[in-house]
Write an enzyme that holds these catalytic residues in place. Structure first.
Site, PDB file in Angstrom:
ATOM      1  N   LYS A 173      -2.266 -16.778  36.671  1.00  0.00           N
ATOM      2  CA  LYS A 173      -2.398 -15.356  37.986  1.00  0.00           C
ATOM      3  C   LYS A 173      -3.881 -15.312  37.742  1.00  0.00           C
ATOM      4  O   LYS A 173      -4.521 -15.042  39.195  1.00  0.00           O
ATOM      5  CB  LYS A 173      -1.782 -13.903  37.567  1.00  0.00           C
ATOM      6  CG  LYS A 173      -1.782 -12.858  36.366  1.00  0.00           C
ATOM      7  CD  LYS A 173      -2.677 -11.898  36.866  1.00  0.00           C
ATOM      8  CE  LYS A 173      -2.725 -10.736  36.018  1.00  0.00           C
ATOM      9  NZ  LYS A 173      -3.203 -11.747  34.485  1.00  0.00           N
ATOM     10  N   LYS A 224      -8.255 -15.869  31.174  1.00  0.00           N
ATOM     11  CA  LYS A 224      -9.893 -14.748  31.986  1.00  0.00           C
ATOM     12  C   LYS A 224     -10.701 -14.752  32.198  1.00  0.00           C
ATOM     13  O   LYS A 224     -11.487 -14.895  32.845  1.00  0.00           O
ATOM     14  CB  LYS A 224      -9.093 -13.143  30.925  1.00  0.00           C
ATOM     15  CG  LYS A 224      -7.214 -12.527  31.588  1.00  0.00           C
ATOM     16  CD  LYS A 224      -7.604 -11.419  30.693  1.00  0.00           C
ATOM     17  CE  LYS A 224      -6.049 -11.279  30.563  1.00  0.00           C
ATOM     18  NZ  LYS A 224      -5.080 -11.206  31.835  1.00  0.00           N
ATOM     19  N   GLY A 268       0.330  -7.112  32.912  1.00  0.00           N
ATOM     20  CA  GLY A 268       1.229  -6.703  33.119  1.00  0.00           C
ATOM     21  C   GLY A 268       1.519  -4.765  32.622  1.00  0.00           C
ATOM     22  O   GLY A 268       2.750  -4.057  33.341  1.00  0.00           O
ATOM     23  N   ASN A 269       0.218  -4.555  32.206  1.00  0.00           N
ATOM     24  CA  ASN A 269       0.328  -3.224  31.576  1.00  0.00           C
ATOM     25  C   ASN A 269       0.105  -2.941  32.425  1.00  0.00           C
ATOM     26  O   ASN A 269       0.594  -1.116  32.584  1.00  0.00           O
ATOM     27  CB  ASN A 269      -0.489  -2.685  30.482  1.00  0.00           C
ATOM     28  CG  ASN A 269      -2.328  -3.163  31.607  1.00  0.00           C
ATOM     29  OD1 ASN A 269      -1.993  -3.677  31.987  1.00  0.00           O
ATOM     30  ND2 ASN A 269      -3.181  -1.723  30.826  1.00  0.00           N
ATOM     31  N   LYS A 281       4.659 -23.175  28.447  1.00  0.00           N
ATOM     32  CA  LYS A 281       4.590 -22.071  28.921  1.00  0.00           C
ATOM     33  C   LYS A 281       5.940 -21.159  28.624  1.00  0.00           C
ATOM     34  O   LYS A 281       6.939 -21.812  29.537  1.00  0.00           O
ATOM     35  CB  LYS A 281       4.044 -21.884  30.556  1.00  0.00           C
ATOM     36  CG  LYS A 281       4.302 -19.890  31.243  1.00  0.00           C
ATOM     37  CD  LYS A 281       3.332 -19.569  30.492  1.00  0.00           C
ATOM     38  CE  LYS A 281       3.403 -18.049  30.708  1.00  0.00           C
ATOM     39  NZ  LYS A 281       2.539 -16.855  29.902  1.00  0.00           N
TER      40      LYS A 281
HETATM   41  P1  ADP Z   1      -2.558  -8.901  31.387  1.00  0.00           P
HETATM   42  O1  ADP Z   1      -0.877  -8.959  31.329  1.00  0.00           O
HETATM   43  O2  ADP Z   1      -3.381  -8.418  31.545  1.00  0.00           O
HETATM   44  O3  ADP Z   1      -2.925 -11.085  31.803  1.00  0.00           O
HETATM   45  P2  ADP Z   1      -2.412 -10.103  28.454  1.00  0.00           P
HETATM   46  O4  ADP Z   1      -1.772  -9.659  27.393  1.00  0.00           O
HETATM   47  O5  ADP Z   1      -2.260 -12.421  28.731  1.00  0.00           O
HETATM   48  O6  ADP Z   1      -2.663  -9.009  30.016  1.00  0.00           O
HETATM   49  O7  ADP Z   1      -4.086 -10.183  27.832  1.00  0.00           O
HETATM   50  C1  ADP Z   1      -4.776  -9.219  27.323  1.00  0.00           C
HETATM   51  C2  ADP Z   1      -4.644  -9.595  26.010  1.00  0.00           C
HETATM   52  O8  ADP Z   1      -5.666 -10.418  25.155  1.00  0.00           O
HETATM   53  C3  ADP Z   1      -4.985  -8.066  24.920  1.00  0.00           C
HETATM   54  O9  ADP Z   1      -4.387  -7.264  24.819  1.00  0.00           O
HETATM   55  C4  ADP Z   1      -5.517  -8.226  24.200  1.00  0.00           C
HETATM   56  O10 ADP Z   1      -4.210  -7.771  22.990  1.00  0.00           O
HETATM   57  C5  ADP Z   1      -5.482  -9.845  24.145  1.00  0.00           C
HETATM   58  N1  ADP Z   1      -6.676 -10.146  23.389  1.00  0.00           N
HETATM   59  C6  ADP Z   1      -6.378 -11.785  22.614  1.00  0.00           C
HETATM   60  N2  ADP Z   1      -8.288 -11.874  22.634  1.00  0.00           N
HETATM   61  C7  ADP Z   1      -8.532 -10.909  23.251  1.00  0.00           C
HETATM   62  C8  ADP Z   1     -10.780 -10.943  22.408  1.00  0.00           C
HETATM   63  N3  ADP Z   1     -11.128 -11.354  22.631  1.00  0.00           N
HETATM   64  N4  ADP Z   1     -10.898  -9.596  23.356  1.00  0.00           N
HETATM   65  C9  ADP Z   1     -10.659  -9.147  23.785  1.00  0.00           C
HETATM   66  N5  ADP Z   1      -8.221  -8.840  23.922  1.00  0.00           N
HETATM   67  C10 ADP Z   1      -8.162 -10.144  23.416  1.00  0.00           C
HETATM   68 MG    MG Z   2      -1.724 -12.462  31.039  1.00  0.00          MG
END
Ligand code: ADP
Ligand code: MG
Length: 318
Positions: free
Chosen positions: A218, A280, A14-15, A132
């Site tokens: 995604k 992820k 998203g970023n 969700k």
């Molecule tokens: P995206 O839009 O890239 O899918 P998300 O917000 O869904 O982003 O996922 C990324 C976020 O997951 C990071 O910004 C962080 O805040 C969070 N996060 C949760 N657990 C962890 C972890 N174990 N290590 C790193 N980040 C984590």
């Molecule tokens: Mg995400």
């Protein structure tokens, strides 16, 4: 003989499109997308053929708000159609941003974006039991009225202090345009596909495709795509440089590298949050178990270093 080129699926978080410090407008989204193309360029310059995938959480949320606001004045569009809509315009935005970047950098490469249907099972348990959150937050009385009228399921979103619609996030089984994506990569294109995880569809008794009002993660769809096109690497570009253990705590430990077995163990004991880092890492495990060679999870600023093994978190088969 030229050496065999490598293929990477690059999943933009998203970023890459939204800047959290700014009030979102179409201009801020285009500007942020243009900035993010530097990360994509690093991957291409490292010698990869690239498929770009991307999220659509905020964007599909806004589409749902528009549908509610326009009720009675414009035909209602269901969620599956709205996902296709975001794949279309966000694909256009990324495609144009990358074309302009190629022009400035004198890179001769074509870019194309595709709307992708993703096969799911009609019996996926997440469709029976959705979790969700999508769209606006409503006060209780209104949420239950809307649930009744629209046939929604609503649940309390603790993060937002109200009730929101919940939809299923079924497991992606196949990417229906994967062969076309492979063909375009082999023809020299950068391909944008599986935006927002793609439009969930299932096959009915006659083998005909039907859309489902759900959303697909995604990162998980990107892993399935990677396996289907025989990609070497899956790059998941998000808001953090590295995956961490004890994330957000005083004893946080950033990880440079882990194997699939280690990733499974850490996941099992709860180091990776559901809905953010969890999917992820699950995507990484699936991609590597089905033939992928390497997964990198990092942010846009560390892509080049991470490909060279000097940054980010790398996940490898056992
Ligand atoms: P995206 O839009 O890239 O899918 P998300 O917000 O869904 O982003 O996922 C990324 C976020 O997951 C990071 O910004 C962080 O805040 C969070 N996060 C949760 N657990 C962890 C972890 N174990 N290590 C790193 N980040 C984590
Ligand atoms: Mg995400």
């Amino acid at each position: 003989m030229s050496e065999k080129r490598k293929t990477a699926v690059v999943a933009l978080g998203g970023n890459a499109i939204s800047n959290p410090d700014q009030r979102e407008t179409i201009h801020t989204q285009f500007a942020q997308t243009r900035r993010s193309m530097s990360g994509i360029l690093s991957v291409i310059q490292a010698g990869y053929d690239v498929v770009i995938t991307h999220g659509n959480g905020p964007q599909v949320g806004y589409e749902l708000i528009r549908v509610e606001a326009a009720r009675g004045q414009a035909p209602e569009q269901p969620l599956g159609v709205l996902v296709a809509s975001t794949e279309g315009w966000m694909g256009y935005m990324i495609e144009q941003s990358l074309m302009n970047r190629f022009k400035d950098d004198h890179i001769e490469k074509s870019v194309v974006s595709l709307v992708s249907q993703v096969l799911v099972s009609k019996d996926d348990p997440s469709l029976e039991n959705p979790t969700k959150f999508v769209g606006s937050t409503y006060p209780e009385y209104e949420a239950y009225r809307l649930a009744e009228e629209r046939g929604w399921t609503v649940k309390k979103d603790r993060g937002r202090g109200g009730l929101r619609r919940v939809v299923g996030s079924p497991e992606p089984l196949d990417i229906l345009n994967a062969d076309a994506i492979r063909f375009l990569l082999d023809s020299g294109y950068v391909v944008i596909a599986v935006g927002g995880g793609g439009v969930p569809t299932y096959k009915d008794e006659n083998g005909h495709l039907e859309g489902v009002d759900a959303v697909i993660d995604k990162d998980r769809a990107s892993a399935v795509l990677g396996n289907r096109i025989g990609a070497d690497d899956l790059l998941i570009l998000t808001a953090v440089e590295k995956v961490a253990l004890n994330y957000g705590r005083a004893d946080q430990v950033d990880l440079d590298r882990m194997t699939v077995s280690e990733a499974k163990d850490y996941h099992a004991i709860g180091h990776f949050q559901a809905g953010s880092m969890g999917p992820k890492v699950q995507a990484a495990i699936q991609f590597l178990e089905k033939g992928g060679k390497r997964v990198i999870i990092t942010d846009l600023d560390h892509v080049a270093e991470a490909i060279a093994g000097k940054g980010g978190t790398t996940i490898v088969p056992d």
